[in-house]
Design a protein around this motif. Structure first.
Motif, PDB file in Angstrom:
ATOM      1  N   ALA A 188       0.858  -1.186   0.000  1.00  0.00           N
ATOM      2  CA  ALA A 188       0.000   0.000   0.000  1.00  0.00           C
ATOM      3  C   ALA A 188       0.890   1.230   0.000  1.00  0.00           C
ATOM      4  N   LYS A 189       0.599   2.145  -0.889  1.00  0.00           N
ATOM      5  CA  LYS A 189       1.324   3.417  -0.972  1.00  0.00           C
ATOM      6  C   LYS A 189       0.381   4.496  -0.457  1.00  0.00           C
ATOM      7  N   ILE A 190       0.809   5.166   0.615  1.00  0.00           N
ATOM      8  CA  ILE A 190      -0.006   6.223   1.210  1.00  0.00           C
ATOM      9  C   ILE A 190       0.708   7.541   0.978  1.00  0.00           C
ATOM     10  N   LYS A 191       0.023   8.484   0.360  1.00  0.00           N
ATOM     11  CA  LYS A 191       0.647   9.765   0.023  1.00  0.00           C
ATOM     12  C   LYS A 191       0.134  10.879   0.929  1.00  0.00           C
ATOM     13  N   GLU A 192       0.909  11.949   0.978  1.00  0.00           N
ATOM     14  CA  GLU A 192       0.432  13.161   1.640  1.00  0.00           C
ATOM     15  C   GLU A 192      -0.744  13.694   0.834  1.00  0.00           C
ATOM     16  N   GLY A 193      -1.806  14.030   1.531  1.00  0.00           N
ATOM     17  CA  GLY A 193      -2.988  14.532   0.849  1.00  0.00           C
ATOM     18  C   GLY A 193      -2.870  16.001   0.480  1.00  0.00           C
ATOM     19  N   THR A 194      -3.800  16.431  -0.341  1.00  0.00           N
ATOM     20  CA  THR A 194      -3.868  17.826  -0.774  1.00  0.00           C
ATOM     21  C   THR A 194      -5.279  18.364  -0.512  1.00  0.00           C
ATOM     22  N   GLY A 195      -5.442  19.638  -0.714  1.00  0.00           N
ATOM     23  CA  GLY A 195      -6.768  20.235  -0.585  1.00  0.00           C
ATOM     24  C   GLY A 195      -7.744  19.609  -1.569  1.00  0.00           C
ATOM     25  N   ALA A 196      -7.254  19.246  -2.750  1.00  0.00           N
ATOM     26  CA  ALA A 196      -8.117  18.590  -3.737  1.00  0.00           C
ATOM     27  C   ALA A 196      -8.641  17.259  -3.208  1.00  0.00           C
ATOM     28  N   ASP A 197      -7.807  16.544  -2.442  1.00  0.00           N
ATOM     29  CA  ASP A 197      -8.248  15.284  -1.842  1.00  0.00           C
ATOM     30  C   ASP A 197      -9.364  15.521  -0.830  1.00  0.00           C
ATOM     31  N   VAL A 198      -9.252  16.586  -0.056  1.00  0.00           N
ATOM     32  CA  VAL A 198     -10.292  16.921   0.926  1.00  0.00           C
ATOM     33  C   VAL A 198     -11.606  17.226   0.208  1.00  0.00           C
ATOM     34  N   GLU A 199     -11.532  18.016  -0.861  1.00  0.00           N
ATOM     35  CA  GLU A 199     -12.736  18.356  -1.615  1.00  0.00           C
ATOM     36  C   GLU A 199     -13.362  17.113  -2.246  1.00  0.00           C
ATOM     37  N   LYS A 200     -12.517  16.234  -2.798  1.00  0.00           N
ATOM     38  CA  LYS A 200     -13.014  14.992  -3.400  1.00  0.00           C
ATOM     39  C   LYS A 200     -13.665  14.105  -2.343  1.00  0.00           C
ATOM     40  N   ALA A 201     -13.043  13.983  -1.177  1.00  0.00           N
ATOM     41  CA  ALA A 201     -13.601  13.161  -0.095  1.00  0.00           C
ATOM     42  C   ALA A 201     -14.939  13.713   0.390  1.00  0.00           C
ATOM     43  N   THR A 202     -15.070  15.022   0.412  1.00  0.00           N
ATOM     44  CA  THR A 202     -16.332  15.647   0.819  1.00  0.00           C
ATOM     45  C   THR A 202     -17.440  15.259  -0.149  1.00  0.00           C
ATOM     46  N   LEU A 203     -17.130  15.283  -1.450  1.00  0.00           N
ATOM     47  CA  LEU A 203     -18.130  14.897  -2.451  1.00  0.00           C
ATOM     48  C   LEU A 203     -18.452  13.405  -2.368  1.00  0.00           C
ATOM     49  N   ILE A 204     -17.420  12.572  -2.226  1.00  0.00           N
ATOM     50  CA  ILE A 204     -17.612  11.119  -2.175  1.00  0.00           C
ATOM     51  C   ILE A 204     -18.442  10.717  -0.968  1.00  0.00           C
ATOM     52  N   SER A 205     -18.171  11.337   0.170  1.00  0.00           N
ATOM     53  CA  SER A 205     -18.876  10.956   1.403  1.00  0.00           C
ATOM     54  C   SER A 205     -20.292  11.500   1.458  1.00  0.00           C
ATOM     55  N   GLY A 206     -20.635  12.375   0.532  1.00  0.00           N
ATOM     56  CA  GLY A 206     -22.003  12.896   0.480  1.00  0.00           C
ATOM     57  C   GLY A 206     -22.428  13.595   1.750  1.00  0.00           C
ATOM     58  N   ASN A 207     -21.526  14.326   2.361  1.00  0.00           N
ATOM     59  CA  ASN A 207     -21.770  15.031   3.619  1.00  0.00           C
ATOM     60  C   ASN A 207     -22.118  14.094   4.781  1.00  0.00           C
ATOM     61  N   ASP A 208     -21.805  12.811   4.660  1.00  0.00           N
ATOM     62  CA  ASP A 208     -21.977  11.852   5.746  1.00  0.00           C
ATOM     63  C   ASP A 208     -20.655  11.792   6.505  1.00  0.00           C
ATOM     64  N   GLN A 209     -20.618  12.432   7.671  1.00  0.00           N
ATOM     65  CA  GLN A 209     -19.357  12.530   8.417  1.00  0.00           C
ATOM     66  C   GLN A 209     -18.793  11.173   8.797  1.00  0.00           C
ATOM     67  N   SER A 210     -19.626  10.156   8.932  1.00  0.00           N
ATOM     68  CA  SER A 210     -19.129   8.830   9.301  1.00  0.00           C
ATOM     69  C   SER A 210     -18.332   8.184   8.171  1.00  0.00           C
TER      70      SER A 210
END
Length: 127
Positions: free
Chosen positions: A62-84
């Motif tokens: 597994a390769k784990i990279k340092e995230g970026t602001g774009a990753d945060v924005e993408k995760a927000t969309l993927i999670s559909g505002n479901d904090q869990s």
């Protein structure tokens, strides 16, 4: 177990003397605790970002990279505002396994020890 895992990682605190960058190779030292020996390696990429490699129990990497602001924005969309689901979505944005990106739902299929190893590596690089 998780507390012991965190406390035995040399790379836990990047500012500690135990985790100084090797000037010759520009790499972070590998973990020297017996449980994780030869399973975690941290390196700096050509563009200067940090990447952690975790050997999983099935010998995949597994390769784990340092995230970026774009990753945060993408995760927000993927999670559909479901904090869990946000942390899983954020992790999925930063993890590849054997060179292939994963999706949030892939995380539930990993063995717990592999999931937690990736989560610790992710947190170490990004928080």
């Amino acid at each position: 177990m998780v507390g012991r895992f965190f406390s035995n990682l040399k790379i836990k605190n990047k500012m500690s003397k135990a985790a100084q960058v090797d000037e010759a190779t520009n790499d972070w030292p590998t973990v020297d605790h017996d449980y994780m020996k030869d399973k975690v390696e941290v390196k700096r990429t050509e563009n200067g970002a940090w990447v952690t490699y975790v050997k999983l129990s099935d010998d995949r990497i597994a390769k784990i990279k340092e995230g970026t602001g774009a990753d945060v924005e993408k995760a927000t969309l993927i999670s559909g505002n479901d904090q869990s689901k946000f942390l899983s979505a954020l992790m999925a944005c930063a993890i590849e396994v054997d060179g292939s990106p994963i999706v949030m739902e892939d995380l539930s299929g990993f063995k717990m020890k592999d999931y937690l190893a990736m989560q610790v590596a992710f947190a170490d690089l990004n928080f």
